[in-house]
Enzyme design. Structure first.
Site, PDB file in Angstrom:
ATOM      1  N   TRP A 167       0.828  -1.214   0.000  1.00  0.00           N
ATOM      2  CA  TRP A 167       0.000   0.000   0.000  1.00  0.00           C
ATOM      3  C   TRP A 167       0.859   1.259   0.000  1.00  0.00           C
ATOM      4  O   TRP A 167       0.504   2.254  -0.645  1.00  0.00           O
ATOM      5  CB  TRP A 167      -0.957  -0.038   1.194  1.00  0.00           C
ATOM      6  CG  TRP A 167      -1.780  -1.273   1.176  1.00  0.00           C
ATOM      7  CD1 TRP A 167      -1.765  -2.307   2.059  1.00  0.00           C
ATOM      8  CD2 TRP A 167      -2.739  -1.650   0.164  1.00  0.00           C
ATOM      9  NE1 TRP A 167      -2.633  -3.290   1.676  1.00  0.00           N
ATOM     10  CE2 TRP A 167      -3.244  -2.923   0.521  1.00  0.00           C
ATOM     11  CE3 TRP A 167      -3.208  -1.035  -0.990  1.00  0.00           C
ATOM     12  CZ2 TRP A 167      -4.194  -3.593  -0.243  1.00  0.00           C
ATOM     13  CZ3 TRP A 167      -4.158  -1.700  -1.768  1.00  0.00           C
ATOM     14  CH2 TRP A 167      -4.637  -2.950  -1.389  1.00  0.00           C
ATOM     15  N   ASP A 201      -0.781   7.296   6.375  1.00  0.00           N
ATOM     16  CA  ASP A 201      -1.881   6.371   6.117  1.00  0.00           C
ATOM     17  C   ASP A 201      -2.000   5.471   7.339  1.00  0.00           C
ATOM     18  O   ASP A 201      -1.158   4.611   7.577  1.00  0.00           O
ATOM     19  CB  ASP A 201      -1.576   5.552   4.853  1.00  0.00           C
ATOM     20  CG  ASP A 201      -2.621   4.480   4.577  1.00  0.00           C
ATOM     21  OD1 ASP A 201      -3.593   4.373   5.347  1.00  0.00           O
ATOM     22  OD2 ASP A 201      -2.462   3.748   3.577  1.00  0.00           O
ATOM     23  N   LYS A 230     -11.079  -1.445   9.197  1.00  0.00           N
ATOM     24  CA  LYS A 230     -10.252  -2.260  10.091  1.00  0.00           C
ATOM     25  C   LYS A 230     -10.709  -2.083  11.542  1.00  0.00           C
ATOM     26  O   LYS A 230     -11.118  -3.033  12.187  1.00  0.00           O
ATOM     27  CB  LYS A 230      -8.776  -1.872   9.974  1.00  0.00           C
ATOM     28  CG  LYS A 230      -8.266  -1.730   8.547  1.00  0.00           C
ATOM     29  CD  LYS A 230      -8.230  -3.044   7.792  1.00  0.00           C
ATOM     30  CE  LYS A 230      -7.564  -2.857   6.436  1.00  0.00           C
ATOM     31  NZ  LYS A 230      -7.482  -4.094   5.661  1.00  0.00           N
TER      32      LYS A 230
END
Length: 366
Positions: A100, A167, A191
């Site tokens: 990511w 992030d 999450k």
């Protein structure tokens, strides 16, 4: 009952799911479904206001920062961040610590020059670079706090002299952070915050409006801030469920309390991985994630057998990412210590079973 250790969307608390399900047919005794109320109604404006207030309280977000709720997941933020913060003739510094993080780098390159100040790609991202240096002339420094695929995470906030962007998709609300150190934090909700379809962005006032490029209205943070997350139709149900989740976390004692639980869960599982002769961790010890625990088996041929063994005990979601194999156990906030104890018990039982099989084979000349 199933024990869900999936990497995302992650497990939500039962009481949150029960309350959310009631709102589908009758939201707050209005006789309307949360799925059909107007996002401009006072009903929903109250939801957004409470969600924002709870985020501010849980993360101790100072008044110097705005909070907005967007759509598109973290992947959209990979583009929105440089679109709003990186001048066409400027530079941004990025740390490459996983899939990511790398995707964020590739997206940023479309808007300006990117300097990768550190990378662990050559070690299959099993550690975090620590000796990187960030030049004072970059527009911002970007890093990913927790790497879901490879099981590494920052236990500290990098000290830099430039605007800090992070992030935090897979560990926000799981541990205490000092928001004042960051100029921009973004996180997909699926999450620890809520269901998929919602992205939370925290932005320091004063950092926007300095980039000379035409920004499409829908990608301009300023318009979302001015319209209190209502520039376009928001993810109504996702915001509502996230609000319920923030209430649940507040009742549990907030982020400080859940951090203690998360530490205990991770410590229990890592201890079993390190002590059990069948399993071995994949991330460098000092960089291990408390959210996504990655490991393999010493004998690779036993991995599918252990997965089947676990499923028979209602343990699901422990398969490693398709790019890495092995196992990945996600310990998000709603996963309980008791859930982890069930998994650890299964690991011990499987190990004992294999030991007995080896002894039996040796005794009978197999």
């Amino acid at each position: 009952m199933k024990y869900n250790f999936g990497a995302g969307p992650g497990k939500l608390a039962k009481e949150v799911l029960e309350e959310a399900s009631k709102a589908i047919t009758n939201f707050n005794n209005t006789g309307l479904s949360i799925l059909e109320i107007s996002h401009r109604s006072q009903y929903f404006m109250d939801v957004v206001d409470e969600a924002e207030s709870l985020v501010r309280d849980l993360l101790e977000v100072p008044e110097t920062h705005d909070i907005i709720f967007l759509q598109g997941g973290a992947s959209t933020q990979f583009a929105m961040v440089p679109m709003n913060l990186l001048p066409p003739d400027g530079f941004a510094a990025y740390l490459d610590t996983g899939v990511w993080a790398n995707k964020a780098i590739q997206e940023a390159k479309r808007f300006g020059e990117v300097v990768v100040v550190g990378s662990s790609i050559n070690a299959n991202y099993n550690f975090l670079p620590r000796d990187f240096k960030v030049s004072s002339n970059v527009a911002y420094f970007h890093y990913t706090s927790n790497n879901t695929i490879y099981g590494t995470a920052f236990s500290f906030t990098p000290e830099v002299t430039v605007p800090l962007v992070c992030d935090m998709s897979s560990d926000i609300f799981s541990r205490r952070i000092d928001v004042s150190k960051y100029n921009l934090i973004y996180a997909g909700a699926q999450k620890n915050a809520g269901p998929a379809g919602l992205t939370i962005v925290i932005i320091k006032k004063g950092i926007l409006g300095h980039v000379k490029r035409v920004i499409p209205f829908i990608f301009d943070y300023r318009l979302h801030i001015e319209n209190k997350s209502m520039y376009n139709t928001p993810a109504v149900y996702a915001i509502y469920v996230a609000m319920l989740n923030f209430r649940w976390l507040t009742r549990k004692g907030g982020v400080a309390a859940i951090e203690l639980e998360n530490n205990a869960k991770a410590a229990l599982l890592y201890r079993e991985i390190d002590d059990n002769p069948l399993f071995v961790g994949t991330a460098r010890t000092e960089d291990r994630s408390r959210m996504n625990v990655t490991f393999t088996m010493v004998t690779a041929g036993l991995e599918q057998e252990f997965l089947n063994f676990s499923r028979d005990r209602y343990i699901i979601g422990i398969e490693g990412h398709r790019s890495t194999g092995g196992f990945r156990v996600s310990l998000y906030n709603a996963v309980t210590l008791q859930d982890v104890e069930v998994l650890v018990s299964a690991m011990r039982e499987f190990s004992t079973q294999k030991e007995h099989e080896i002894r039996y084979s040796a005794m009978h000349g197999g």
